[in-house]
Design an enzyme around this catalytic site. Sequence first.
Site, PDB file in Angstrom:
ATOM      1  N   CYS A 125       7.976   3.969   5.692  1.00 38.02           N
ATOM      2  CA  CYS A 125       6.953   3.763   4.675  1.00 38.02           C
ATOM      3  C   CYS A 125       7.547   3.257   3.372  1.00 38.02           C
ATOM      4  O   CYS A 125       6.852   2.640   2.576  1.00 38.02           O
ATOM      5  CB  CYS A 125       6.191   5.063   4.421  1.00 38.02           C
ATOM      6  SG  CYS A 125       7.243   6.408   3.840  1.00 38.02           S
ATOM      7  N   CYS A 169       0.840  -1.202   0.000  1.00 32.45           N
ATOM      8  CA  CYS A 169       0.000   0.000   0.000  1.00 32.45           C
ATOM      9  C   CYS A 169       0.874   1.250   0.000  1.00 32.45           C
ATOM     10  O   CYS A 169       0.634   2.197  -0.756  1.00 32.45           O
ATOM     11  CB  CYS A 169      -0.932  -0.009   1.202  1.00 32.45           C
ATOM     12  SG  CYS A 169      -2.192   1.305   1.154  1.00 32.45           S
ATOM     13  N   CYS A 170       1.902   1.262   0.841  1.00 29.53           N
ATOM     14  CA  CYS A 170       2.834   2.393   0.866  1.00 29.53           C
ATOM     15  C   CYS A 170       3.530   2.544  -0.480  1.00 29.53           C
ATOM     16  O   CYS A 170       3.750   3.657  -0.964  1.00 29.53           O
ATOM     17  CB  CYS A 170       3.881   2.199   1.958  1.00 29.53           C
ATOM     18  SG  CYS A 170       3.276   2.378   3.658  1.00 29.53           S
ATOM     19  N   CYS A 222      -3.393   3.210   9.253  1.00 25.66           N
ATOM     20  CA  CYS A 222      -2.171   2.630   9.824  1.00 25.66           C
ATOM     21  C   CYS A 222      -1.539   3.513  10.898  1.00 25.66           C
ATOM     22  O   CYS A 222      -0.354   3.362  11.209  1.00 25.66           O
ATOM     23  CB  CYS A 222      -1.153   2.361   8.720  1.00 25.66           C
ATOM     24  SG  CYS A 222      -1.741   1.214   7.451  1.00 25.66           S
ATOM     25  N   CYS A 244      -1.084   7.749   7.442  1.00 27.41           N
ATOM     26  CA  CYS A 244      -2.432   7.511   6.923  1.00 27.41           C
ATOM     27  C   CYS A 244      -3.334   7.005   8.037  1.00 27.41           C
ATOM     28  O   CYS A 244      -2.886   6.324   8.963  1.00 27.41           O
ATOM     29  CB  CYS A 244      -2.377   6.492   5.790  1.00 27.41           C
ATOM     30  SG  CYS A 244      -1.399   7.029   4.364  1.00 27.41           S
TER      31      CYS A 244
END
Length: 272
Positions: free
Chosen positions: A238, A131-132, A215, A212
């Site tokens: 990240c 996702c990062c 997280c 975010c």
Amino acid sequence: MPRDTVTGVTDEVAEARAAAEARALNERFAGATAQEVLRHALTDPAMGRIATVSSFGAESVVLLHMISQIDRAAPVLFIDTQMLFEETLQYQTDVAEQLGLTGIEVVRAPAPELAKADPDDTLHKRSTDACCDLRKTVPLANALLAYDGWVTGRKRFQAEARAALDYFESEGPRVKVNPLAGWSATDLKAYMDEHDLPRHPLVAKGYPSIGCWPCTTPVKEGEDPRAGRWRGEEKEECGIHFIDGKVVRGPLPVSEPASDPVAEAAPERKSA
């Protein structure tokens, strides 16, 4: 052997040059102040085109204020992962306006890429690294192609992986500048107080480090300030920074696409 088609310089040569430049700059600026390091990065023609990357997080306003004292039009890249807290988005707008920063560039992953890799906005549940990578690392890497180097707000005290952070370091063919490397949390607070700088609203709610919303969790008294980032995972970064010469992120996992993805739909913003 990869080669820059414009200059004819190979990647290996460009990386060696950046490493040598970083070493020379660290020797030259040993004992310098953060402001001196930052001013050199933003104004010396030899540095090339430099951008500052800012999360507009808990401590970002210190570096941003220093930039405003040197060049309010200096490029500042703000990565909108489209999963940021509402408070962060508002803070970014407010700080930029208050400091008179006119070089803000909002960086986002293209909608088609999000629709393909994360159509239902749940990739963070399967792989935070992926996702990062999708929402932050790759978009930033693409944005930085227009620059010769970049400035970060990282400090040694923030994480074990940053304990030996220098003012200048090389990352591939670019030089990365860390003006606040040696600053402590006390130094940051004193600077904010002295210049009456606005605090990120989530700090007062127990978020000393802000990423975010899926997280990031509040931090309890006595915990490490970054304990709320990717809680429960062995993850400190990240992925936009290199640690020991390696980028800290993982590959995108293979997953089945959603049955009816809405490519242009932005994920719900969360307020803490």
